[in-house]
Design a protein around this motif. Sequence first.
Motif, PDB file in Angstrom:
ATOM      1  N   VAL A  95       1.021  -1.265  -0.034  1.00 48.17           N
ATOM      2  CA  VAL A  95       0.070  -0.018  -0.087  1.00 48.17           C
ATOM      3  C   VAL A  95       0.876   1.238   0.030  1.00 48.17           C
ATOM      4  O   VAL A  95       0.731   2.156  -0.869  1.00 48.17           O
ATOM      5  N   ILE A  96       1.808   1.331   0.743  1.00 49.26           N
ATOM      6  CA  ILE A  96       2.622   2.509   1.089  1.00 49.26           C
ATOM      7  C   ILE A  96       3.647   2.683  -0.275  1.00 49.26           C
ATOM      8  O   ILE A  96       3.868   3.907  -0.820  1.00 49.26           O
ATOM      9  N   ALA A  97       3.846   1.626  -0.829  1.00 47.90           N
ATOM     10  CA  ALA A  97       4.753   1.672  -2.061  1.00 47.90           C
ATOM     11  C   ALA A  97       3.837   2.060  -3.268  1.00 47.90           C
ATOM     12  O   ALA A  97       4.183   2.810  -4.299  1.00 47.90           O
ATOM     13  N   VAL A  98       2.442   1.643  -3.138  1.00 45.02           N
ATOM     14  CA  VAL A  98       1.755   2.090  -4.387  1.00 45.02           C
ATOM     15  C   VAL A  98       1.446   3.519  -4.163  1.00 45.02           C
ATOM     16  O   VAL A  98       1.449   4.275  -5.329  1.00 45.02           O
ATOM     17  N   ARG A 132      -7.778  -3.844  -6.135  1.00 41.34           N
ATOM     18  CA  ARG A 132      -7.552  -5.234  -5.595  1.00 41.34           C
ATOM     19  C   ARG A 132      -6.904  -4.955  -4.435  1.00 41.34           C
ATOM     20  O   ARG A 132      -6.934  -5.847  -3.445  1.00 41.34           O
ATOM     21  N   LEU A 133      -6.216  -3.824  -3.869  1.00 42.39           N
ATOM     22  CA  LEU A 133      -5.482  -4.000  -2.652  1.00 42.39           C
ATOM     23  C   LEU A 133      -6.669  -3.222  -1.665  1.00 42.39           C
ATOM     24  O   LEU A 133      -6.332  -2.800  -0.574  1.00 42.39           O
ATOM     25  N   LYS A 134      -8.033  -2.829  -2.264  1.00 44.55           N
ATOM     26  CA  LYS A 134      -9.011  -2.238  -1.148  1.00 44.55           C
ATOM     27  C   LYS A 134      -8.545  -0.926  -0.836  1.00 44.55           C
ATOM     28  O   LYS A 134      -9.093  -0.510   0.255  1.00 44.55           O
ATOM     29  N   MET A 135      -7.689  -0.287  -1.635  1.00 40.91           N
ATOM     30  CA  MET A 135      -7.319   1.297  -1.312  1.00 40.91           C
ATOM     31  C   MET A 135      -8.457   2.289  -1.813  1.00 40.91           C
ATOM     32  O   MET A 135      -9.062   1.930  -2.836  1.00 40.91           O
TER      33      MET A 135
END
Length: 482
Positions: A95-98, A132-135
């Motif tokens: 999440v942080i890298a995205v 996909r990451l629910k962000m």
Amino acid sequence: MLTLIGLAIVVVIVALLLSEKVSPVISMVLVPLAGALIAGFSTSEITGFYRHGISSVVQVVTMFIFAILFFGVMNDVGLFDPLIRAMVRITRGNVIAVAVGTVLISAIAQLDGAGASTFLLVVPPLLPLYQRLKMSPYLLFLLLAASAGVVNMLPWGGPVGRVATVLEMDAVALWRELVVVQGLGLALLLVLAVFLGLREQRRIRRQALKAELAQAMPAAVSGSASAAASASVDTSAPASAHPSHVDELAAALQPHAATELAMQAAAAKAADEARAQLLRPRLRWVNALVFLLTLAVLVMGVFPPGYTFMIALCVALVINYPQPKVQIERINAHAGGAIMMASIILAAGTFLGILKESGMLNSIARALVDVLPAVLLPYMHLVIGAIGIPLELVLSTDAYYFALFPVVEQITSQAGVPSTSAAYAMIIGSIVGTFVSPFSPALWMGLGLAKLSMGQHIRYSFFWIWGLSLSLLVLTWMLGII
């Protein structure tokens, strides 16, 4: 009389730009002409105003036309595609890298200065990753909007070009001081992306925990609730919704729906094939060299910006598309955006030529100086810059730079403030919020791609972007740029 007519011209143009009843070109050509005639200027005098205004923007117009064409060709050949694909691959799953990758990808995509292409390049590949990451997809738009706003300080970006038009100076010369600001802005954005990524990670974990607790509820409670819901649905079904009617309707609509889906699939396939034919993967390093040399020549000032992009466009076309027919097709493909921007700047040149050469602008500035407290005048550009993001919600980019900035610049220059300082304060104060404004067509297009709400985007992003803008303004003041 000049003050009143000048103010009336500015107010009417701003109102027309806000209401979007007419295009910016029409408002900035016809309204000043009407004002000049009412003020009693002859047609020969107005012709002189026009010539002065046009001559002041010819270099900016030339740069815009050929810069948009050049970057359009660079996009056609796929120069930026590997960078974007690599960032998507590197950031996958974290999440942080995205969040950090979103800033870097958006900054790269905005190098062409066109907001629409940035949203087209960034949203489609990154939105599925966020889902996909629910962000939150609104985090994507916050980071995209802020990154594109910072990078948009480039000389071929709209705001800097508009300010250069007003000041009658070279856009690249105006931009050189902003390179440091862009670096600071991107550094602050990376820190913000890490912070927001951590916050988003905690939110996702909380949601996952709630989902686990919900699944652990007694099966009897959920079973009874489902039974009650089913009974409610069964008893409330209208008599007209007979299964046979539904089957008949579905049978009638099925061929039509299948045809539409087939047409959409065919159109998408044709677009992909057309795009694939334009790509030049074998010439990637040659195109990268042309791109870097063009930027180097711009920064060093070897040639005027317009001439630099003119040469770069010709070199890029000869290398990638040697057939004359294809060269003309590539120019035509990107000519719409280039001509639109050029027409707006030319119209702004006539508007500013009439206001400046007729004495209206000086008259307005003197009148405002008489009204405003003397202690406030040297800081007017800082005050307007500090509220630049809120002004983005009520003023279009054209209204902000072509109507408000000339007045502020005249006021502060009489107080001894350099014109470039006023320009930097107003650019930094508002440019980060370019894509949080409902007056941005590119933003509407991007939100449409993601099926998101403009109001929700503004609520989610506004205060973060305003805080970033104020931080940049303070840092720029501390460095002595303004």
